[in-house]
Design a protein around this motif. Structure first.
Motif, mmCIF file in Angstrom:
data_model
loop_
_atom_site.group_PDB
_atom_site.id
_atom_site.type_symbol
_atom_site.label_atom_id
_atom_site.label_comp_id
_atom_site.label_asym_id
_atom_site.label_seq_id
_atom_site.Cartn_x
_atom_site.Cartn_y
_atom_site.Cartn_z
ATOM 1 N N PHE A 62 0.726 -1.362 0.015
ATOM 2 C CA PHE A 62 -0.096 -0.072 0.227
ATOM 3 C C PHE A 62 0.867 1.226 -0.112
ATOM 4 O O PHE A 62 1.834 1.374 0.824
ATOM 5 C CB PHE A 62 -0.934 0.064 1.225
ATOM 6 C CG PHE A 62 -1.770 -1.128 1.462
ATOM 7 C CD1 PHE A 62 -3.186 -1.052 0.574
ATOM 8 C CD2 PHE A 62 -1.676 -2.143 2.101
ATOM 9 C CE1 PHE A 62 -3.905 -2.021 0.603
ATOM 10 C CE2 PHE A 62 -2.806 -3.220 2.293
ATOM 11 C CZ PHE A 62 -3.801 -3.099 1.509
ATOM 12 N N LEU A 63 0.707 2.010 -0.787
ATOM 13 C CA LEU A 63 1.395 3.613 -1.072
ATOM 14 C C LEU A 63 0.597 4.305 -0.339
ATOM 15 O O LEU A 63 -0.655 4.648 -0.672
ATOM 16 C CB LEU A 63 1.781 3.821 -2.284
ATOM 17 C CG LEU A 63 2.500 2.515 -3.204
ATOM 18 C CD1 LEU A 63 2.822 3.116 -4.656
ATOM 19 C CD2 LEU A 63 3.713 2.391 -2.609
ATOM 20 N N LEU A 108 -4.417 -0.884 7.207
ATOM 21 C CA LEU A 108 -3.443 -1.031 5.965
ATOM 22 C C LEU A 108 -2.142 -2.081 6.561
ATOM 23 O O LEU A 108 -1.441 -2.874 5.724
ATOM 24 C CB LEU A 108 -2.742 -0.131 5.515
ATOM 25 C CG LEU A 108 -3.874 0.981 4.688
ATOM 26 C CD1 LEU A 108 -3.303 2.559 4.283
ATOM 27 C CD2 LEU A 108 -4.350 0.228 3.454
ATOM 28 N N ASN A 109 -1.732 -1.490 7.736
ATOM 29 C CA ASN A 109 -0.407 -2.230 8.302
ATOM 30 C C ASN A 109 -0.746 -3.574 8.518
ATOM 31 O O ASN A 109 0.250 -4.441 8.531
ATOM 32 C CB ASN A 109 -0.069 -1.295 9.503
ATOM 33 C CG ASN A 109 0.823 -0.204 9.157
ATOM 34 O OD1 ASN A 109 1.544 -0.031 8.103
ATOM 35 N ND2 ASN A 109 0.749 0.890 10.045
ATOM 36 N N ARG A 110 -1.960 -3.934 8.883
ATOM 37 C CA ARG A 110 -2.122 -5.352 9.241
ATOM 38 C C ARG A 110 -2.403 -6.174 7.987
ATOM 39 O O ARG A 110 -2.088 -7.445 7.927
ATOM 40 C CB ARG A 110 -3.456 -5.574 10.099
ATOM 41 C CG ARG A 110 -3.464 -5.229 11.353
ATOM 42 C CD ARG A 110 -4.768 -5.688 12.317
ATOM 43 N NE ARG A 110 -6.039 -5.552 11.454
ATOM 44 C CZ ARG A 110 -6.641 -4.208 11.775
ATOM 45 N NH1 ARG A 110 -5.993 -3.253 12.549
ATOM 46 N NH2 ARG A 110 -7.933 -4.061 11.134
ATOM 47 N N MET A 111 -2.798 -5.580 6.869
ATOM 48 C CA MET A 111 -3.071 -6.181 5.667
ATOM 49 C C MET A 111 -2.138 -6.407 4.591
ATOM 50 O O MET A 111 -2.119 -7.200 3.667
ATOM 51 C CB MET A 111 -4.402 -5.697 5.033
ATOM 52 C CG MET A 111 -5.682 -5.772 6.052
ATOM 53 S SD MET A 111 -6.113 -7.676 6.165
ATOM 54 C CE MET A 111 -6.880 -7.493 7.745
ATOM 55 N N LYS A 125 5.396 1.054 7.453
ATOM 56 C CA LYS A 125 6.545 0.311 7.423
ATOM 57 C C LYS A 125 7.831 0.912 7.014
ATOM 58 O O LYS A 125 8.982 0.912 7.582
ATOM 59 C CB LYS A 125 6.391 -1.236 7.057
ATOM 60 C CG LYS A 125 7.745 -1.935 7.334
ATOM 61 C CD LYS A 125 7.329 -3.372 6.981
ATOM 62 C CE LYS A 125 8.607 -4.180 7.331
ATOM 63 N NZ LYS A 125 8.690 -5.466 6.827
ATOM 64 N N TRP A 126 7.480 1.525 5.786
ATOM 65 C CA TRP A 126 8.757 1.983 4.992
ATOM 66 C C TRP A 126 8.434 3.319 4.819
ATOM 67 O O TRP A 126 7.227 3.701 4.410
ATOM 68 C CB TRP A 126 8.738 1.295 3.662
ATOM 69 C CG TRP A 126 8.816 -0.182 3.546
ATOM 70 C CD1 TRP A 126 8.173 -1.030 3.540
ATOM 71 C CD2 TRP A 126 10.201 -0.877 3.673
ATOM 72 N NE1 TRP A 126 8.589 -2.295 3.734
ATOM 73 C CE2 TRP A 126 9.950 -2.259 3.686
ATOM 74 C CE3 TRP A 126 11.613 -0.449 3.761
ATOM 75 C CZ2 TRP A 126 10.904 -3.083 3.905
ATOM 76 C CZ3 TRP A 126 12.351 -1.291 3.770
ATOM 77 C CH2 TRP A 126 12.034 -2.812 3.988
ATOM 78 N N ILE A 127 9.508 4.110 4.952
ATOM 79 C CA ILE A 127 9.340 5.608 4.706
ATOM 80 C C ILE A 127 10.420 6.136 3.815
ATOM 81 O O ILE A 127 11.471 5.796 4.052
ATOM 82 C CB ILE A 127 9.127 6.471 6.021
ATOM 83 C CG1 ILE A 127 8.178 6.262 6.937
ATOM 84 C CG2 ILE A 127 9.159 7.992 5.555
ATOM 85 C CD1 ILE A 127 8.209 6.722 8.360
#
Length: 174
Positions: A4-5, A91-94, A149-151
């Protein structure tokens, strides 16, 4: 796997998402495009005639449908999606979440007049007024976006360099 972006409107989620999906051999989906297809109306018309609350509920429903479909996907989310209710946690869970961070002045320079017009919150804003609005709005969204998670900070990079940075980091760090 679903990537997810997230990030502010106009930061490059859709253009980068298409390229990322192609490079990873995945399908690409854009939540705003899916909503327009489902509703038979443009986002700005949905906002205008149905209201933001209706739009956000539709956005969540579409998000859940995308997750149910599954598969290897890169999904560009609407700029406000992570901010509404528990969407960022969902979003973080999926899937894997990637925040594309860019400064307001850079995003403003990327947006065409049509790009501003089709975004209800930016309609009618130009120059310093546009950048000031975006800066304030981005500050309220930052706590949600920064849960990704990613930035990736794209302030000093064009889309091609940012894409390479994203792919390299994600492959290296799993």
């Amino acid at each position: 796997m679903i990537i997810f972006l997230v990030g502010y409107m106009g930061c490059g989620k859709t253009s980068l998402g298409r390229k990322l999906a192609r490079r990873l051999g995945c399908r690409f989906l854009d939540t705003d495009a899916r909503i327009e297809e489902l509703e038979g109306a443009e986002i700005n018309d949905i906002f205008r005639y149905e209201g933001e609350d209706y739009f956000r509920k539709t956005e969540r429903r579409v998000l859940e449908q995308i997750v149910e479909e599954g598969g290897n996907l890169v999904v560009s989310t609407g700029g406000g999606l992570p901010v509404w209710q528990d969407n960022m946690a969902y979003l973080n869970r999926m899937g894997e979440t990637v925040y594309i961070r860019r400064p307001a002045v850079q995003i403003a320079s990327r947006l065409s007049p049509y790009g501003r017009w089709k975004r209800p919150k930016l309609r009618g804003l130009e120059g310093d007024e546009l950048v000031e609005f975006m800066t304030r709005d981005m500050a309220t969204r930052e706590p949600f976006y920064s849960q990704a998670k990613w930035i990736f900070d794209g302030a000093e990079m064009d889309d091609d360099h940012l894409l390479e940075e994203m792919i390299s980091s994600m492959q290296k760090n799993g």
